[in-house]
Design a protein around this motif. Structure first.
Motif, PDB file in Angstrom:
ATOM      1  N   SER A 104       0.824  -1.215   0.000  1.00 12.05           N
ATOM      2  CA  SER A 104       0.000   0.000   0.000  1.00 12.05           C
ATOM      3  C   SER A 104       0.853   1.258   0.000  1.00 12.05           C
ATOM      4  CB  SER A 104      -0.926   0.007   1.219  1.00 12.05           C
ATOM      5  OG  SER A 104      -1.911  -0.972   1.051  1.00 12.05           O
ATOM      6  N   THR A 105       1.956   1.218   0.760  1.00  9.61           N
ATOM      7  CA  THR A 105       2.850   2.379   0.793  1.00  9.61           C
ATOM      8  C   THR A 105       3.393   2.662  -0.597  1.00  9.61           C
ATOM      9  OG1 THR A 105       3.501   1.669   2.989  1.00  9.61           O
ATOM     10  CG2 THR A 105       4.842   3.377   1.980  1.00  9.61           C
ATOM     11  N   LEU A 106       3.749   1.599  -1.314  1.00  8.13           N
ATOM     12  CA  LEU A 106       4.273   1.786  -2.662  1.00  8.13           C
ATOM     13  C   LEU A 106       3.205   2.384  -3.579  1.00  8.13           C
ATOM     14  CD1 LEU A 106       6.510   1.477  -4.734  1.00  8.13           C
ATOM     15  CD2 LEU A 106       5.779  -0.868  -5.126  1.00  8.13           C
ATOM     16  N   ILE A 107       1.992   1.829  -3.502  1.00 12.44           N
ATOM     17  CA  ILE A 107       0.889   2.347  -4.330  1.00 12.44           C
ATOM     18  C   ILE A 107       0.637   3.816  -4.004  1.00 12.44           C
ATOM     19  CG2 ILE A 107      -1.609   2.215  -4.709  1.00 12.44           C
ATOM     20  CD1 ILE A 107      -0.801  -0.226  -5.935  1.00 12.44           C
ATOM     21  N   ARG A 108       0.572   4.116  -2.706  1.00 12.35           N
ATOM     22  CA  ARG A 108       0.304   5.499  -2.293  1.00 12.35           C
ATOM     23  C   ARG A 108       1.409   6.432  -2.786  1.00 12.35           C
ATOM     24  NH1 ARG A 108      -3.166   6.912   1.375  1.00 12.35           N
ATOM     25  NH2 ARG A 108      -1.794   8.581   2.043  1.00 12.35           N
ATOM     26  N   THR A 109       2.647   5.958  -2.735  1.00 13.32           N
ATOM     27  CA  THR A 109       3.762   6.790  -3.184  1.00 13.32           C
ATOM     28  C   THR A 109       3.690   7.021  -4.690  1.00 13.32           C
ATOM     29  OG1 THR A 109       5.085   5.815  -1.422  1.00 13.32           O
ATOM     30  CG2 THR A 109       6.266   7.085  -3.093  1.00 13.32           C
ATOM     31  N   LEU A 110       3.446   5.937  -5.443  1.00 10.05           N
ATOM     32  CA  LEU A 110       3.372   6.082  -6.900  1.00 10.05           C
ATOM     33  C   LEU A 110       2.192   6.966  -7.300  1.00 10.05           C
ATOM     34  CD1 LEU A 110       4.236   2.485  -8.188  1.00 10.05           C
ATOM     35  CD2 LEU A 110       5.717   4.492  -8.098  1.00 10.05           C
ATOM     36  N   ALA A 111       1.113   6.928  -6.501  1.00 14.26           N
ATOM     37  CA  ALA A 111      -0.064   7.735  -6.822  1.00 14.26           C
ATOM     38  C   ALA A 111       0.109   9.190  -6.395  1.00 14.26           C
ATOM     39  CB  ALA A 111      -1.299   7.140  -6.143  1.00 14.26           C
ATOM     40  N   ALA A 158      -3.194  13.781 -13.271  1.00 14.14           N
ATOM     41  CA  ALA A 158      -4.490  13.090 -13.339  1.00 14.14           C
ATOM     42  C   ALA A 158      -4.841  12.671 -14.761  1.00 14.14           C
ATOM     43  CB  ALA A 158      -5.587  13.986 -12.768  1.00 14.14           C
ATOM     44  N   LYS A 159      -4.192  13.309 -15.752  1.00 14.92           N
ATOM     45  CA  LYS A 159      -4.434  12.889 -17.136  1.00 14.92           C
ATOM     46  C   LYS A 159      -3.520  11.736 -17.531  1.00 14.92           C
ATOM     47  CE  LYS A 159      -6.145  17.296 -18.829  1.00 14.92           C
ATOM     48  NZ  LYS A 159      -5.827  18.507 -19.595  1.00 14.92           N
ATOM     49  N   GLN A 160      -2.508  11.432 -16.700  1.00 10.54           N
ATOM     50  CA  GLN A 160      -1.572  10.359 -16.999  1.00 10.54           C
ATOM     51  C   GLN A 160      -1.860   9.103 -16.178  1.00 10.54           C
ATOM     52  OE1 GLN A 160       0.614  10.526 -19.356  1.00 10.54           O
ATOM     53  NE2 GLN A 160       0.268  12.672 -19.812  1.00 10.54           N
ATOM     54  N   MET A 161      -2.442   9.286 -15.002  1.00 10.88           N
ATOM     55  CA  MET A 161      -2.553   8.161 -14.079  1.00 10.88           C
ATOM     56  C   MET A 161      -3.884   8.219 -13.345  1.00 10.88           C
ATOM     57  SD  MET A 161       0.038   7.359 -10.974  1.00 10.88           S
ATOM     58  CE  MET A 161      -0.030   8.981 -10.268  1.00 10.88           C
ATOM     59  N   SER A 162      -4.623   7.108 -13.352  1.00 11.08           N
ATOM     60  CA  SER A 162      -5.861   7.055 -12.583  1.00 11.08           C
ATOM     61  C   SER A 162      -5.734   5.964 -11.535  1.00 11.08           C
ATOM     62  CB  SER A 162      -7.051   6.795 -13.499  1.00 11.08           C
ATOM     63  OG  SER A 162      -6.773   5.718 -14.356  1.00 11.08           O
ATOM     64  N   VAL A 163      -6.477   6.116 -10.465  1.00  9.33           N
ATOM     65  CA  VAL A 163      -6.353   5.149  -9.371  1.00  9.33           C
ATOM     66  C   VAL A 163      -7.716   4.579  -8.981  1.00  9.33           C
ATOM     67  CG1 VAL A 163      -4.243   6.035  -8.333  1.00  9.33           C
ATOM     68  CG2 VAL A 163      -6.423   7.067  -7.712  1.00  9.33           C
ATOM     69  N   VAL A 164      -7.688   3.320  -8.562  1.00  7.08           N
ATOM     70  CA  VAL A 164      -8.854   2.698  -7.940  1.00  7.08           C
ATOM     71  C   VAL A 164      -8.393   2.248  -6.562  1.00  7.08           C
ATOM     72  CG1 VAL A 164     -10.479   0.779  -8.031  1.00  7.08           C
ATOM     73  CG2 VAL A 164      -9.835   1.942 -10.130  1.00  7.08           C
ATOM     74  N   LEU A 165      -9.034   2.790  -5.542  1.00  5.37           N
ATOM     75  CA  LEU A 165      -8.547   2.570  -4.181  1.00  5.37           C
ATOM     76  C   LEU A 165      -9.473   1.623  -3.419  1.00  5.37           C
ATOM     77  CD1 LEU A 165      -7.792   6.323  -3.577  1.00  5.37           C
ATOM     78  CD2 LEU A 165      -6.114   4.563  -4.052  1.00  5.37           C
ATOM     79  N   THR A 166      -9.057   1.287  -2.211  1.00  3.74           N
ATOM     80  CA  THR A 166      -9.872   0.384  -1.395  1.00  3.74           C
ATOM     81  C   THR A 166     -10.949   1.135  -0.623  1.00  3.74           C
ATOM     82  OG1 THR A 166      -8.136   0.566   0.248  1.00  3.74           O
ATOM     83  CG2 THR A 166      -8.174  -1.436  -1.064  1.00  3.74           C
ATOM     84  N   PRO A 172      -3.000   6.685 -19.690  1.00  4.54           N
ATOM     85  CA  PRO A 172      -2.230   5.528 -20.164  1.00  4.54           C
ATOM     86  C   PRO A 172      -1.871   4.559 -19.037  1.00  4.54           C
ATOM     87  CG  PRO A 172      -0.884   7.521 -20.221  1.00  4.54           C
ATOM     88  CD  PRO A 172      -2.271   7.942 -19.860  1.00  4.54           C
ATOM     89  N   PHE A 173      -2.014   5.006 -17.790  1.00  4.09           N
ATOM     90  CA  PHE A 173      -1.601   4.171 -16.654  1.00  4.09           C
ATOM     91  C   PHE A 173      -2.713   4.127 -15.610  1.00  4.09           C
ATOM     92  CE2 PHE A 173       1.197   4.145 -12.639  1.00  4.09           C
ATOM     93  CZ  PHE A 173       1.139   2.770 -12.558  1.00  4.09           C
ATOM     94  N   ILE A 174      -3.089   2.914 -15.211  1.00  3.53           N
ATOM     95  CA  ILE A 174      -4.116   2.753 -14.174  1.00  3.53           C
ATOM     96  C   ILE A 174      -3.509   1.954 -13.027  1.00  3.53           C
ATOM     97  CG2 ILE A 174      -6.388   1.801 -13.603  1.00  3.53           C
ATOM     98  CD1 ILE A 174      -7.177   2.040 -16.483  1.00  3.53           C
ATOM     99  N   MET A 175      -3.767   2.426 -11.823  1.00  4.37           N
ATOM    100  CA  MET A 175      -3.224   1.736 -10.666  1.00  4.37           C
ATOM    101  C   MET A 175      -4.383   1.329  -9.760  1.00  4.37           C
ATOM    102  SD  MET A 175       0.114   2.936  -8.657  1.00  4.37           S
ATOM    103  CE  MET A 175      -0.425   4.594  -8.603  1.00  4.37           C
ATOM    104  N   LEU A 176      -4.388   0.090  -9.322  1.00  7.93           N
ATOM    105  CA  LEU A 176      -5.497  -0.393  -8.491  1.00  7.93           C
ATOM    106  C   LEU A 176      -4.964  -1.022  -7.215  1.00  7.93           C
ATOM    107  CD1 LEU A 176      -5.964  -1.532 -11.715  1.00  7.93           C
ATOM    108  CD2 LEU A 176      -8.280  -1.563 -10.825  1.00  7.93           C
ATOM    109  N   ASP A 177      -5.530  -0.601  -6.085  1.00  3.41           N
ATOM    110  CA  ASP A 177      -5.116  -1.154  -4.802  1.00  3.41           C
ATOM    111  C   ASP A 177      -6.112  -2.253  -4.418  1.00  3.41           C
ATOM    112  OD1 ASP A 177      -3.778  -1.581  -2.496  1.00  3.41           O
ATOM    113  OD2 ASP A 177      -4.388   0.274  -1.499  1.00  3.41           O
ATOM    114  N   GLU A 178      -5.642  -3.488  -4.452  1.00  3.98           N
ATOM    115  CA  GLU A 178      -6.456  -4.658  -4.099  1.00  3.98           C
ATOM    116  C   GLU A 178      -7.861  -4.610  -4.690  1.00  3.98           C
ATOM    117  OE1 GLU A 178      -6.199  -6.086  -0.197  1.00  3.98           O
ATOM    118  OE2 GLU A 178      -4.081  -5.620   0.002  1.00  3.98           O
TER     119      GLU A 178
END
Lengths: 344, 341
Positions: free
Chosen positions: B55-62, B88-96, B171-177
């Motif tokens: 989670s720390t890594l995800i939070r840092t990358l986000a 926000a135009k380069q990276m979107s996140v889906v969080l817990t 272009p990049f999507i990050m999802l936490d669990e």
């Protein structure tokens, strides 16, 4: 026509109706024909004119201001804390104003401030400044603490604690004050729209109009904030700036109104909930406008009830708003317990 | 499904990244010297035991917390110097984080993904509406647009949040669990959905997960985090063959079987039997026996012997024979015998 548009039109029509009714109704009944004559610019009896322009009209305008300021302040706080029961009073802003007023009006007993205006309690300028300073003091404390606590729950608790400490100081002041001062202070805490003149109205407008415009510009990030601070940041919201904006706008709206009218409870909590229930949306674009319209109508109605025809003196506005607000708060809690509907 | 070809066009680079928390008494380091690269169109699964720092890594990358040292570059642009709207135009996140809003529709929620593109008033243009509708189609929720979010099932909610990320058009999507709290069919569906998105839209996807089996089968690459050990990066197969996987998830109670890539429970055996019969029925019989503490051994005279027939099981022990019609009966019959180990 969409339901949403229909509700907006109904509310828009109701505002001038309620406004006129608030002017006409009261201990002295003003005939409708005289009111129409005045609107058309026809000379009317001087007594009627004074009652309308110096007493009833300012009173109705103050009711409208309160109906705008408190619901928006409450709406901002509820979104900010993601808590349906948050409102400006939670941050201790109103108790801050109360402290200012208490220091000023009751301070005489402690030898702090000895001068109390001869021109009636609410019109005293010193009183207004004291209330604003008190509200500002608590607000600055909250703003200082806000960046230091990460989660909003902690801030909520800090707000409640600050409120408790402030009201405890007010109680101490009440304990040491003489009966006359205490009576005057208690009258202020009941809340009242009367006794305010055009100068006070202009000062209120100077605060409320810009704050209203700012809150309209905030609706986009506020909608993003509904998903939580992390999601909002992921969408490009500068959270620290938005937090600061919300705290300042919500505090000033509540502080200014409280300083002039005394603490008026429940409106900040109840009106945004009525808006959500009627318009079935979480979009701030709709909610801000709806809260303003519902707030104006509700406050004008409360004012009419507080000065029912036939009574010489009027009821404290706070008791009237509580009668409206308390059932709504109970309803929200019961509904929330059933399905955790509005927020976490 | 077109096959994945590594392009080595990096979407995100984080050379020599140090992550952790800043504290008054000093920094609490979680992981050091991370060299992270995410390439176009790949799906990366971030695996690791609880507390390993996923989670720390995800939070840092986000960008939700600052790295202790090192910089993150998105499309060769330093992230923390850029404005948040550009990120926000380069990276979107889906969080817990749970979304508990009663009166927001699926469409409105997904439309929030258009936030970086809309004007100050948040007005949706035709283009924005189209993007939202496309996102809903991609997650098979096009008929749900006007439903209230709170009426959806957990799997549908998760798909809505993925649609929000898709509407953000990054272009990049990050999802936490993304598969936490979901049942097995939904877990597989979400993972396959993400895999297809990476394949067909060439988006890079990074997700943290505890689904080891699915990650082994679907991930293009795996980032394996372990406490106090360097992070391992590579294709699932590389990590299996070099033993990283076995080492990371080795526990007393189960084993990672390198032969078939499955995790197996280690049973405690107290008794022994021998079994023979047709392969499939034999396999499930052995499994039931293992669970009840019977070690399956070669045929010996002093331990019970079980013959698996098409319709029945026969126990031969001390020259007595006993027939059972279900595995349940077999287990009861065995429990009544005195069997030594």
């Amino acid at each position: 026509m969409q339901n949403k548009t229909r509700y907006f039109i109904i509310l828009l029509i109701l505002v001038p109706v309620c406004f006129s009714a608030d002017i006409l109704l009261g201990s002295t009944h003003i005939p409708f024909s005289i009111f129409v004559d005045m609107l058309r610019g026809i000379e009317i009896d001087e007594t009627w004119r004074i009652i309308i322009t110096e007493l009833r009209l300012p009173r109705a305008i103050v009711a409208v201001f309160v109906g705008i300021a408190l619901p928006i302040s409450g709406l901002l706080m509820q979104t900010f804390f993601r808590n349906p029961l948050a409102d400006p009073y939670v941050l201790g802003i109103s108790t801050g104003a109360s402290l200012g007023v208490a220091l000023f009006s009751l301070g005489g007993g402690l030898g702090m401030v000895a001068i109390i205006s001869n021109f009636g309690f609410a019109s005293s300028w010193g009183l207004i400044i004291a209330a604003c300073l008190g509200a500002l003091m608590v607000m600055l404390l909250v703003v200082t603490i806000a960046p230091k606590v990460y989660d909003t729950t902690s801030l909520l608790i800090i707000g409640i604690m600050l409120g408790s400490v402030t009201s405890a100081v007010v109680s101490v002041l009440q304990f040491f004050s003489n009966p006359n001062e205490l009576h005057a202070f208690l009258m202020w805490t009941f809340g009242s729209f009367s006794g305010l003149g055009w100068t006070e109205i202009i000062i209120m407008a100077c605060f409320i109009v810009p704050l209203l415009i700012i809150s309209f510009t905030m609706q986009k990030p506020l909608n993003a904030l509904l998903l939580g601070e992390n999601y909002a940041q992921g969408l490009g919201v500068r959270i620290s700036l938005l937090r600061f904006q919300i705290i300042i706008v919500a505090s000033l709206l509540a502080g200014v109104v409280t300083a002039f009218t005394g603490p008026i409870g429940f409106i900040g909590i109840a009106v945004p909930h009525i808006a959500r229930m009627v318009f079935k949306t979480t979009n701030h674009k709709t909610l801000i406008a709806a809260s303003i319209l519902i707030g104006c109508n509700l406050l004008l109605l409360c004012d009419m009830i507080s000065q029912l025809p036939g009574f010489q003196s009027s009821l404290p506005i706070n008791t009237v708003t509580a009668m409206f607000g308390a059932p709504i708060v109970i309803f929200v809690i019961l509904k929330g317990r059933k399905s955790r509907l509005h927020y976490s | 499904m077109s096959s994945y070809i590594p392009t080595y066009h990096a979407i995100l680079d984080a050379p020599d990244l140090h992550i952790g928390y800043k504290n008054k008494r000093g920094d609490i380091s979680i992981a050091n010297h991370l060299n992270l690269h995410i390439y176009k169109g790949e799906m990366i699964c971030l695996l690791g035991p609880n507390g390993s720092g996923k989670s720390t890594l995800i939070r840092t990358l986000a960008g939700m917390q600052k790295p202790l040292a090192g910089d993150i570059y998105i499309q060769n642009k330093r992230m923390h110097s850029g404005n948040l709207n550009d990120v926000a135009k380069q990276m979107s996140v889906v969080l817990t984080e749970k979304i508990d809003l009663s009166t927001i529709t699926v469409f409105e929620l997904v439309a929030l993904g258009r936030f970086p593109y809309t004007n100050w008033y948040g007005k949706l243009t035709k283009n924005d509406t189209q993007a939202v509708e496309n996102a809903l189609i991609q997650v098979n929720l096009e008929t749900y647009a006007n439903r209230f979010f709170c009426t959806l099932s957990d799997g549908e909610k998760q798909r809505t949040m993925i649609a929000k990320a898709l509407a953000q058009d990054t272009p990049f999507i990050m999802l936490d669990e993304p598969t936490a709290h979901l049942d097995l069919p939904n877990r597989i569906e979400i993972m396959k959905l993400l895999k297809n998105l990476a394949r067909n839209t060439f988006k890079s996807i990074l997700l943290s997960t505890h689904e080891l089996d699915l990650a082994l089968q679907l991930a293009d690459r795996i980032w394996l985090m372990q406490s106090y050990k360097p992070m391992q990066c590579g294709t699932p197969e590389d990590l299996v063959l070099n033993g990283s996987f076995e080492q990371a998830f080795k526990k007393q109670s189960f084993n990672f079987d390198i032969a078939d890539g499955l995790f197996k429970i280690v049973y405690e055996y107290t008794k022994a039997v021998s079994v023979e019969g047709e392969p499939i029925r034999l396999f499930w019989t052995k499994r039931a026996l293992s669970r009840h503490g019977f070690k399956v051994e070669p045929k010996q005279t002093d331990i019970p012997h079980i013959t698996v027939f098409d319709t029945a099981w026969e126990i031969t022990h001390n020259n007595t024979k006993e027939q059972c019609s279900t595995i349940f009966e077999l287990l009861i019959a065995l429990s009544q015998k005195h069997i030594k180990y």
